[in-house]
Motif scaffolding. Structure first.
Motif, PDB file in Angstrom:
ATOM      1  N   THR A  76       0.702  -1.699   0.451  1.00  0.00           N
ATOM      2  CA  THR A  76      -0.493   0.087   0.091  1.00  0.00           C
ATOM      3  C   THR A  76       0.841   1.141  -0.166  1.00  0.00           C
ATOM      4  O   THR A  76       2.198   1.020   0.045  1.00  0.00           O
ATOM      5  CB  THR A  76      -1.072  -0.228   1.129  1.00  0.00           C
ATOM      6  OG1 THR A  76      -1.764   1.193   1.193  1.00  0.00           O
ATOM      7  CG2 THR A  76      -0.417   0.201   2.703  1.00  0.00           C
ATOM      8  N   TYR A  96      -7.497   6.207   4.583  1.00  0.00           N
ATOM      9  CA  TYR A  96      -7.650   4.356   3.947  1.00  0.00           C
ATOM     10  C   TYR A  96      -6.127   4.137   5.091  1.00  0.00           C
ATOM     11  O   TYR A  96      -5.933   3.196   5.385  1.00  0.00           O
ATOM     12  CB  TYR A  96      -7.285   4.672   2.736  1.00  0.00           C
ATOM     13  CG  TYR A  96      -8.630   5.444   2.487  1.00  0.00           C
ATOM     14  CD1 TYR A  96      -9.768   4.730   2.430  1.00  0.00           C
ATOM     15  CD2 TYR A  96      -8.285   6.561   1.456  1.00  0.00           C
ATOM     16  CE1 TYR A  96     -10.875   5.602   1.998  1.00  0.00           C
ATOM     17  CE2 TYR A  96      -9.687   6.889   0.898  1.00  0.00           C
ATOM     18  CZ  TYR A  96     -10.980   6.238   1.116  1.00  0.00           C
ATOM     19  OH  TYR A  96     -11.895   6.960   0.959  1.00  0.00           O
ATOM     20  N   GLN A  97      -4.779   4.623   4.698  1.00  0.00           N
ATOM     21  CA  GLN A  97      -4.033   3.715   4.980  1.00  0.00           C
ATOM     22  C   GLN A  97      -3.003   5.449   5.765  1.00  0.00           C
ATOM     23  O   GLN A  97      -2.976   5.782   5.036  1.00  0.00           O
ATOM     24  CB  GLN A  97      -3.253   4.066   3.768  1.00  0.00           C
ATOM     25  CG  GLN A  97      -3.287   2.424   3.271  1.00  0.00           C
ATOM     26  CD  GLN A  97      -4.483   2.906   1.729  1.00  0.00           C
ATOM     27  OE1 GLN A  97      -5.214   2.326   1.733  1.00  0.00           O
ATOM     28  NE2 GLN A  97      -3.364   3.948   0.757  1.00  0.00           N
ATOM     29  N   SER A 101      -8.725   0.767   5.369  1.00  0.00           N
ATOM     30  CA  SER A 101      -8.565   0.001   4.577  1.00  0.00           C
ATOM     31  C   SER A 101      -6.931  -0.810   5.268  1.00  0.00           C
ATOM     32  O   SER A 101      -7.237  -2.235   4.840  1.00  0.00           O
ATOM     33  CB  SER A 101      -7.624   0.225   2.878  1.00  0.00           C
ATOM     34  OG  SER A 101      -6.731   1.414   3.294  1.00  0.00           O
ATOM     35  N   LEU A 111      -9.387  -2.781   7.239  1.00  0.00           N
ATOM     36  CA  LEU A 111      -9.800  -4.272   6.650  1.00  0.00           C
ATOM     37  C   LEU A 111      -8.794  -5.456   6.037  1.00  0.00           C
ATOM     38  O   LEU A 111      -9.716  -6.189   6.137  1.00  0.00           O
ATOM     39  CB  LEU A 111     -10.302  -3.053   5.415  1.00  0.00           C
ATOM     40  CG  LEU A 111     -11.207  -4.313   4.640  1.00  0.00           C
ATOM     41  CD1 LEU A 111     -12.484  -5.168   4.835  1.00  0.00           C
ATOM     42  CD2 LEU A 111     -11.603  -3.147   3.442  1.00  0.00           C
ATOM     43  N   PHE A 146      -3.340  -1.934  -2.404  1.00  0.00           N
ATOM     44  CA  PHE A 146      -4.295  -1.934  -2.394  1.00  0.00           C
ATOM     45  C   PHE A 146      -4.244  -0.150  -2.063  1.00  0.00           C
ATOM     46  O   PHE A 146      -2.955  -0.037  -1.358  1.00  0.00           O
ATOM     47  CB  PHE A 146      -5.253  -2.212  -1.332  1.00  0.00           C
ATOM     48  CG  PHE A 146      -4.668  -2.722  -0.005  1.00  0.00           C
ATOM     49  CD1 PHE A 146      -4.758  -1.435   1.275  1.00  0.00           C
ATOM     50  CD2 PHE A 146      -3.768  -3.089   0.863  1.00  0.00           C
ATOM     51  CE1 PHE A 146      -4.224  -1.416   2.548  1.00  0.00           C
ATOM     52  CE2 PHE A 146      -2.913  -3.142   1.642  1.00  0.00           C
ATOM     53  CZ  PHE A 146      -2.828  -2.340   2.453  1.00  0.00           C
ATOM     54  N   LEU A 147      -5.294   1.398  -2.043  1.00  0.00           N
ATOM     55  CA  LEU A 147      -6.948   0.918  -2.613  1.00  0.00           C
ATOM     56  C   LEU A 147      -6.578   0.954  -4.339  1.00  0.00           C
ATOM     57  O   LEU A 147      -5.578   1.839  -4.335  1.00  0.00           O
ATOM     58  CB  LEU A 147      -7.666   1.698  -1.729  1.00  0.00           C
ATOM     59  CG  LEU A 147      -7.899   1.597  -0.839  1.00  0.00           C
ATOM     60  CD1 LEU A 147      -9.004   2.686  -0.599  1.00  0.00           C
ATOM     61  CD2 LEU A 147      -9.249   0.534  -0.423  1.00  0.00           C
ATOM     62  N   GLY A 178     -13.369  -6.559  -4.476  1.00  0.00           N
ATOM     63  CA  GLY A 178     -13.901  -5.358  -4.079  1.00  0.00           C
ATOM     64  C   GLY A 178     -14.950  -5.334  -4.743  1.00  0.00           C
ATOM     65  O   GLY A 178     -15.930  -6.541  -5.243  1.00  0.00           O
ATOM     66  N   ILE A 230     -13.532  -1.999  -2.833  1.00  0.00           N
ATOM     67  CA  ILE A 230     -13.402  -1.806  -1.641  1.00  0.00           C
ATOM     68  C   ILE A 230     -14.397  -0.569  -0.564  1.00  0.00           C
ATOM     69  O   ILE A 230     -14.957  -0.430   0.448  1.00  0.00           O
ATOM     70  CB  ILE A 230     -12.083  -2.366  -1.022  1.00  0.00           C
ATOM     71  CG1 ILE A 230     -11.290  -3.344  -1.452  1.00  0.00           C
ATOM     72  CG2 ILE A 230     -11.767  -1.629   0.567  1.00  0.00           C
ATOM     73  CD1 ILE A 230     -11.684  -4.016  -0.964  1.00  0.00           C
ATOM     74  N   SER A 231     -13.965   1.079  -1.808  1.00  0.00           N
ATOM     75  CA  SER A 231     -14.378   1.931  -1.212  1.00  0.00           C
ATOM     76  C   SER A 231     -14.706   2.715  -2.806  1.00  0.00           C
ATOM     77  O   SER A 231     -14.765   2.080  -3.681  1.00  0.00           O
ATOM     78  CB  SER A 231     -13.792   2.782  -0.559  1.00  0.00           C
ATOM     79  OG  SER A 231     -13.862   3.878  -0.446  1.00  0.00           O
ATOM     80  N   ILE A 244      -8.887  -4.117  -4.157  1.00  0.00           N
ATOM     81  CA  ILE A 244      -7.119  -4.422  -4.229  1.00  0.00           C
ATOM     82  C   ILE A 244      -6.792  -5.055  -5.690  1.00  0.00           C
ATOM     83  O   ILE A 244      -7.772  -6.068  -5.811  1.00  0.00           O
ATOM     84  CB  ILE A 244      -7.670  -5.300  -3.566  1.00  0.00           C
ATOM     85  CG1 ILE A 244      -7.696  -5.619  -1.842  1.00  0.00           C
ATOM     86  CG2 ILE A 244      -6.199  -6.428  -2.732  1.00  0.00           C
ATOM     87  CD1 ILE A 244      -8.780  -6.270  -0.719  1.00  0.00           C
ATOM     88  N   TYR A 284     -18.041  -4.538   8.440  1.00  0.00           N
ATOM     89  CA  TYR A 284     -16.843  -3.631   7.564  1.00  0.00           C
ATOM     90  C   TYR A 284     -17.229  -1.507   8.236  1.00  0.00           C
ATOM     91  O   TYR A 284     -16.659  -1.217   8.293  1.00  0.00           O
ATOM     92  CB  TYR A 284     -17.493  -3.429   6.230  1.00  0.00           C
ATOM     93  CG  TYR A 284     -17.347  -2.152   5.139  1.00  0.00           C
ATOM     94  CD1 TYR A 284     -16.066  -2.582   4.391  1.00  0.00           C
ATOM     95  CD2 TYR A 284     -18.315  -1.358   4.467  1.00  0.00           C
ATOM     96  CE1 TYR A 284     -16.155  -1.641   3.003  1.00  0.00           C
ATOM     97  CE2 TYR A 284     -18.116  -0.320   3.777  1.00  0.00           C
ATOM     98  CZ  TYR A 284     -17.057  -0.343   3.274  1.00  0.00           C
ATOM     99  OH  TYR A 284     -16.367  -0.022   2.440  1.00  0.00           O
TER     100      TYR A 284
END
Length: 239
Positions: free
Chosen positions: A24, A30-31, A42, A45, A80-81, A96, A98-99, A204, A231
């Motif tokens: 990532t 997210y990260q 994420s 997740l 990801f993402l 996914g 995922i978002s 992903i 989630y």
């Protein structure tokens, strides 16, 4: 015997060793890299998926371009993402969505001369800073933009906008607004009048040679996470 064979195959599918290495980039919310390690929507997740499928690989953080190229070229990696664009769709395998994301233009608040209400307005400015190998660059290139200032590192684009060395910076709105608030820069860097010009889903992305059984295992785990409420709990931690 037939039933036993099917049962053994099913057990093998569930418990076979998963050696996928998740990659990532830093991208709040997210990260997020902290002194205590990685966190974010994420990150939590992916760790939950790993727990459910028995993948014990530690998530590694790289600049976007490096992570993208590793996943593109080397079997056993996932990134990801990632946006699944037309150009990328057949380059990877996907889990996914995922978002979701929306990209819009931002400018330095001192630039009262920039009144951007359309893509045609944006095409007339001198410089739009974008990072290499990003969905933003792909989309604007498809739209026929010839005024792109392409940077190897995403941070270079942000710094150019902050230092008023470029006219516009197209970026995912929610994550960028979160970043500006964290840095207390929401009055110095502002969105233009024009609304988002691109919307997409985030996934992903797995190296194209990844076994389809592994892809299915990750997808099933993600679907279960959405179905059982995990989630929503993860999203709620960062609101």
């Amino acid at each position: 015997m037939k039933i036993l064979f099917i049962l053994l195959l099913f057990i093998s599918f569930l418990f076979s060793k998963d050696e996928i290495q998740p990659l990532t980039e830093p991208w709040t919310p997210y990260q997020i890299e902290t002194k205590d390690g990685l966190e974010g929507i994420s990150i939590d997740l992916i760790k939950e998926i790993q727990k459910r499928i028995g993948n014990k690989k530690k998530i590694k953080v790289f600049p976007w371009k490096r992570g993208y190229n590793i996943t593109l070229k080397k079997k056993g990696y996932a990134l990801f993402l990632t946006t699944k664009s037309k150009q990328r769709e057949n380059l990877f395998k996907w889990v996914g969505p995922i978002s979701s994301m929306e990209i819009r233009f931002f400018k330095n608040a001192f630039r009262d001369d920039l009144n951007i209400n359309s893509l045609e307005d944006a095409k007339k400015v001198s410089s739009i800073t974008v990072a290499e190998d990003t969905i933003t660059k792909e989309v604007l290139s498809e739209f026929g933009f010839t005024n792109l200032d392409i940077n190897t590192l995403a941070n270079n684009s942000f710094n150019k906008l902050l230092e008023n060395k470029t006219d516009l910076y197209p970026v995912e709105e929610n994550s960028f607004m979160y970043k500006l608030k964290q840095l207390n820069l929401q009055k110095k860097i502002i969105p233009v009048k024009m609304e988002a010009f691109y919307e997409s889903k985030l996934y992903i992305a797995f190296n194209i040679e990844t076994d389809d059984k592994i892809i299915k295992r990750w997808q099933v785990a993600f679907d279960e996470i959405k179905a059982d409420g995990t989630y929503d709990k993860i999203i709620g931690r960062y609101r």
